[in-house]
Design a protein around this motif. Structure first.
Motif, PDB file in Angstrom:
ATOM      1  N   THR A 397       0.630  -1.209   0.002  1.00 11.43           N
ATOM      2  CA  THR A 397       0.053  -0.157  -0.180  1.00 11.43           C
ATOM      3  C   THR A 397       0.821   1.381   0.065  1.00 11.43           C
ATOM      4  OG1 THR A 397      -1.557  -1.508   1.386  1.00 11.43           O
ATOM      5  CG2 THR A 397      -1.783   1.054   1.253  1.00 11.43           C
ATOM      6  N   GLN A 398       1.961   1.217   0.813  1.00 14.08           N
ATOM      7  CA  GLN A 398       2.453   2.470   0.821  1.00 14.08           C
ATOM      8  C   GLN A 398       3.281   3.051  -0.222  1.00 14.08           C
ATOM      9  OE1 GLN A 398       3.264  -0.550   2.318  1.00 14.08           O
ATOM     10  NE2 GLN A 398       5.649  -0.561   2.675  1.00 14.08           N
ATOM     11  N   TYR A 399       3.668   1.689  -1.272  1.00 12.81           N
ATOM     12  CA  TYR A 399       4.229   2.432  -2.362  1.00 12.81           C
ATOM     13  C   TYR A 399       3.200   2.882  -3.467  1.00 12.81           C
ATOM     14  CZ  TYR A 399       8.727   0.770  -1.081  1.00 12.81           C
ATOM     15  OH  TYR A 399       9.965   0.648  -0.416  1.00 12.81           O
ATOM     16  N   ILE A 400       1.916   2.203  -3.408  1.00  9.81           N
ATOM     17  CA  ILE A 400       1.001   2.818  -4.418  1.00  9.81           C
ATOM     18  C   ILE A 400       0.575   4.161  -3.937  1.00  9.81           C
ATOM     19  CG2 ILE A 400      -1.451   2.346  -4.892  1.00  9.81           C
ATOM     20  CD1 ILE A 400      -0.825  -0.693  -4.202  1.00  9.81           C
ATOM     21  N   ALA A 401       0.738   4.484  -2.679  1.00  8.04           N
ATOM     22  CA  ALA A 401       0.355   5.922  -2.047  1.00  8.04           C
ATOM     23  C   ALA A 401       1.508   6.745  -2.577  1.00  8.04           C
ATOM     24  CB  ALA A 401       0.291   5.929  -0.576  1.00  8.04           C
ATOM     25  N   GLU A 463       8.712  21.184  -3.742  1.00 12.75           N
ATOM     26  CA  GLU A 463       7.666  20.075  -4.394  1.00 12.75           C
ATOM     27  C   GLU A 463       7.980  18.931  -3.373  1.00 12.75           C
ATOM     28  OE1 GLU A 463       5.956  21.276  -7.146  1.00 12.75           O
ATOM     29  OE2 GLU A 463       6.929  22.923  -6.357  1.00 12.75           O
ATOM     30  N   GLY A 464       8.775  18.608  -2.812  1.00  9.85           N
ATOM     31  CA  GLY A 464       9.051  17.365  -1.968  1.00  9.85           C
ATOM     32  C   GLY A 464       7.941  17.769  -0.773  1.00  9.85           C
ATOM     33  N   THR A 465       7.961  18.824  -0.335  1.00  8.34           N
ATOM     34  CA  THR A 465       6.905  19.222   0.778  1.00  8.34           C
ATOM     35  C   THR A 465       5.459  18.639   0.397  1.00  8.34           C
ATOM     36  OG1 THR A 465       8.361  21.073   1.527  1.00  8.34           O
ATOM     37  CG2 THR A 465       6.266  20.954   2.301  1.00  8.34           C
ATOM     38  N   LYS A 466       5.112  19.221  -0.888  1.00  6.60           N
ATOM     39  CA  LYS A 466       3.938  18.711  -1.584  1.00  6.60           C
ATOM     40  C   LYS A 466       3.727  17.356  -1.604  1.00  6.60           C
ATOM     41  CE  LYS A 466       3.950  22.931  -4.266  1.00  6.60           C
ATOM     42  NZ  LYS A 466       3.990  23.671  -5.648  1.00  6.60           N
ATOM     43  N   VAL A 467       4.767  16.661  -2.017  1.00  4.66           N
ATOM     44  CA  VAL A 467       4.657  15.214  -2.291  1.00  4.66           C
ATOM     45  C   VAL A 467       4.249  14.534  -0.765  1.00  4.66           C
ATOM     46  CG1 VAL A 467       6.231  12.962  -2.568  1.00  4.66           C
ATOM     47  CG2 VAL A 467       6.044  14.961  -4.242  1.00  4.66           C
ATOM     48  N   PHE A 468       4.744  15.121   0.177  1.00  3.09           N
ATOM     49  CA  PHE A 468       4.506  14.529   1.672  1.00  3.09           C
ATOM     50  C   PHE A 468       3.195  14.657   1.926  1.00  3.09           C
ATOM     51  CE2 PHE A 468       9.106  14.776   3.020  1.00  3.09           C
ATOM     52  CZ  PHE A 468       9.287  13.464   2.517  1.00  3.09           C
ATOM     53  N   ALA A 469       2.602  15.935   1.607  1.00  5.41           N
ATOM     54  CA  ALA A 469       1.327  16.473   1.970  1.00  5.41           C
ATOM     55  C   ALA A 469       0.288  15.542   1.109  1.00  5.41           C
ATOM     56  CB  ALA A 469       1.092  18.028   1.543  1.00  5.41           C
ATOM     57  N   ALA A 470       0.696  15.252  -0.311  1.00  2.00           N
ATOM     58  CA  ALA A 470      -0.134  14.513  -1.061  1.00  2.00           C
ATOM     59  C   ALA A 470      -0.250  13.198  -0.510  1.00  2.00           C
ATOM     60  CB  ALA A 470       0.471  14.439  -2.680  1.00  2.00           C
ATOM     61  N   PHE A 471       0.900  12.569  -0.121  1.00  2.00           N
ATOM     62  CA  PHE A 471       0.912  11.349   0.329  1.00  2.00           C
ATOM     63  C   PHE A 471      -0.115  11.019   1.606  1.00  2.00           C
ATOM     64  CE2 PHE A 471       3.122   8.195   3.360  1.00  2.00           C
ATOM     65  CZ  PHE A 471       3.206   7.214   2.486  1.00  2.00           C
ATOM     66  N   LEU A 478      -6.247   5.186   0.665  1.00  2.00           N
ATOM     67  CA  LEU A 478      -6.067   3.765   0.680  1.00  2.00           C
ATOM     68  C   LEU A 478      -6.069   2.961   1.873  1.00  2.00           C
ATOM     69  CD1 LEU A 478      -2.882   3.928  -1.754  1.00  2.00           C
ATOM     70  CD2 LEU A 478      -4.786   2.680  -2.304  1.00  2.00           C
ATOM     71  N   HIS A 479      -6.042   3.519   2.907  1.00  2.00           N
ATOM     72  CA  HIS A 479      -6.130   2.935   4.288  1.00  2.00           C
ATOM     73  C   HIS A 479      -7.809   2.464   4.566  1.00  2.00           C
ATOM     74  CE1 HIS A 479      -4.895   1.868   8.292  1.00  2.00           C
ATOM     75  NE2 HIS A 479      -5.732   2.343   8.672  1.00  2.00           N
ATOM     76  N   GLU A 480      -8.417   3.305   3.836  1.00  2.00           N
ATOM     77  CA  GLU A 480     -10.145   3.113   4.109  1.00  2.00           C
ATOM     78  C   GLU A 480     -10.495   1.971   2.986  1.00  2.00           C
ATOM     79  OE1 GLU A 480     -12.260   6.903   3.270  1.00  2.00           O
ATOM     80  OE2 GLU A 480     -10.924   7.723   5.006  1.00  2.00           O
TER      81      GLU A 480
END
Ligand SMILES: Cn1cncc1C[C@H](NC(=O)CCN)C(=O)O
Ligand SMILES: [Zn+2]
Ligand SMILES: [Zn+2]
Length: 488
Positions: A397-401, A463-471, A478-480
């Protein structure tokens, strides 16, 4: 597909406040948190660094614990205090996924005289590049994660996941005392954690993002050859001694051949066999070999194809000779015979090599070579560090996210990469705490971690900060309703 509206607002906030994020990084880089040089000044700086970070997390509303790590015994009998590890948590909603972020705030040594073009502890921006020690390894990525969280808080938006932090200050020294902490906290602090994110390596490209699913381990050896504790004059003793340096050079020379093949018997026995499917994954990676060779200022690598290069960095072991303590290494022609020398080398380990098996094989090999020399000196082999390799299931899951978050921010799929260096905590999370790890690097291939003129691009940082927010969003979704394939 475009980002959902709440996420768009977070992205805007991150863009609008980017200068503040750069300023925070500047303040962190200014702290000389060098864990490698074991002297009181740097230890004080490390303690200050951890206190500053703990304070920031507290102000973010997190519950913060600074765990005392005791002291570090140095080979010369001295002992130095180990900076605390920060364990922090923000949110404990049982309906949400809990994501734990690991990072480290210690840095490699840096001295302007070594060829830095700017003061290493003064973050300096040139053409969108933020130069400074620790900018990419690992202060920038840690701050990116914190800034992603604080964007939600500032906008009074509900965090999609519960967040935990583990932040250490001894990674560059081999994560001293961390394993004991992981054992101790596995059923406490880590019990509710669903996924772990580490952002402590680099992309393989300057512009294309990556997700990392494996790191090599490392077994680090010292081999001491001793005649006596004092040096000799080669005019008065040369010709009648078994010289320690000659023994040591022969020992080090027996380890690896000129094609890079390790000569320790049995060392390749447990290396995972190569599959056809695996070769295709290396073909898919975007790597311009010529550019890589040029930018590394290397005339020629040991291998000619992209696939071979990647395999030898990621899925085969390598042996490197690092140095000799006690050797004469100054300019000039001193006629000394060192009385006692210590050689240092390490073997990068890959699945499914075993640390203690490697220790036995190397010790046996060196004893064998040494005994054939019939030297009267004493040889002592010891393994100073034994760090396990790590590999993850990229369908979980964490890779898909992570892939979805990167697609949202960068509009492209990431390179799926491994890393030739070692992040000791990854295997600890997997083996001791039984947690699923994903590595989401933020920095570009030319960031120069551990090197002079280390930097992170402003673009990568923001942009990395945004990746974490999107993550956070993707992980929550995905958890739901997890993908069937991701229920590992
Ligand atoms: C200290 N140490 C000794 N053996 C291995 C290590 C860790 C070190 N880790 C990194 O460099 C992380 C890079 N993102 C390395 O791999 O050399
Ligand atoms: Zn690092
Ligand atoms: Zn490092």
């Amino acid at each position: 597909s475009p980002a959902p509206a709440p996420l768009e607002k977070v992205f805007q906030y991150i863009d609008l406040h980017q200068d503040e994020s750069v300023q925070m990084l500047k303040e962190w880089v200014a702290i000389e948190s060098d864990s490698v040089q074991p002297v009181p000044h740097f230890r004080q700086e490390l303690f200050r660094m951890m206190a500053v970070a703990a304070d920031m997390l507290q102000r973010l509303g997190a519950h913060v614990a600074s765990v005392d790590m005791g002291s570090q015994q140095l080979p010369d009998g001295q002992s130095l205090p180990i900076p605390p590890v920060i364990l922090a948590e923000l949110g404990d909603d049982p309906t949400k996924a809990t994501v734990c972020f690991y990072g480290h705030l210690d840095v490699q040594p840096a001295d302007r005289a070594d060829g830095w073009l700017t003061d290493p502890y003064m973050l300096t921006e040139v053409d969108g590049k933020l130069y400074g020690r620790g900018a990419t390894d690992n202060k920038g990525p840690v701050l990116a994660w914190i800034n992603a969280v604080s964007a939600f808080r500032a906008l009074e938006q509900d965090l999609p996941v519960n967040i935990k932090f583990i932040i250490e200050g001894m990674e560059e020294a081999g994560s001293v005392a961390l394993e004991e902490l992981m054992e101790k906290e596995k059923d406490r602090f880590f019990s509710g954690v669903d996924y772990v994110v580490i952002s402590d390596n680099l992309w393989i490209s300057q512009r294309k993002p990556a997700v990392t699913y494996g790191t090599r381990g490392n077994s680090y050896f010292t081999v001491e050859v001793k005649c006596r504790d004092q040096d000799f004059h080669s005019g008065t003793f040369g010709g009648i001694l078994h010289e320690p340096m000659a023994d040591l050079v022969a020992l080090l020379g027996s380890l690896v051949d000129s094609s890079g093949r390790i000569l320790v018997p049995g060392i390749y026995d447990e290396v995972a066999p190569l599959t056809e499917e695996e070769i295709n994954t290396y073909k898919a990676i975007d790597l311009d070999l010529e550019e890589y060779q040029n930018s590394s200022q290397v005339a020629k690598f040991l291998f000619d194809t992209k696939e071979e290069i990647l395999m030898h960095l990621w899925r085969y072991p390598s042996l490197s000779i690092h140095g000799i303590e006690g050797a004469f290494d100054e300019p000039g022609a001193k006629t000394v015979i060192p009385g006692r020398v210590i050689g240092k080398f390490s073997i990068r380990l890959v699945p499914h090599m075993n640390v203690s098996e490697v220790e036995k094989q190397v010790t046996r090999h060196l004893e064998d070579v040494f005994s054939k020399r019939k030297s009267s000196n004493k040889m002592v082999v010891s393994m100073a560090l034994g760090l396990h390799p790590w590999i993850a299931n990229i369908n979980s899951t964490q890779y898909i996210a992570a892939k979805r978050a990167i697609r949202t921010v960068f509009g492209t799929d990431p390179d799926m990469i491994r890393d030739g260096s070692t992040i000791p905590i990854a295997k600890m999370f997997q083996e001791i705490v039984h947690k699923r790890v994903v590595m989401i690097p933020l920095g570009a291939v030319d960031d120069g971690e551990h090197s002079q003129n280390e930097k992170i691009n402003r673009w990568n940082y923001i942009e990395g900060t945004k990746v974490f927010a999107a993550f956070f969003f993707e992980m929550a979704q995905l958890h739901e309703s997890p993908e069937p394939s991701s229920l590992m």
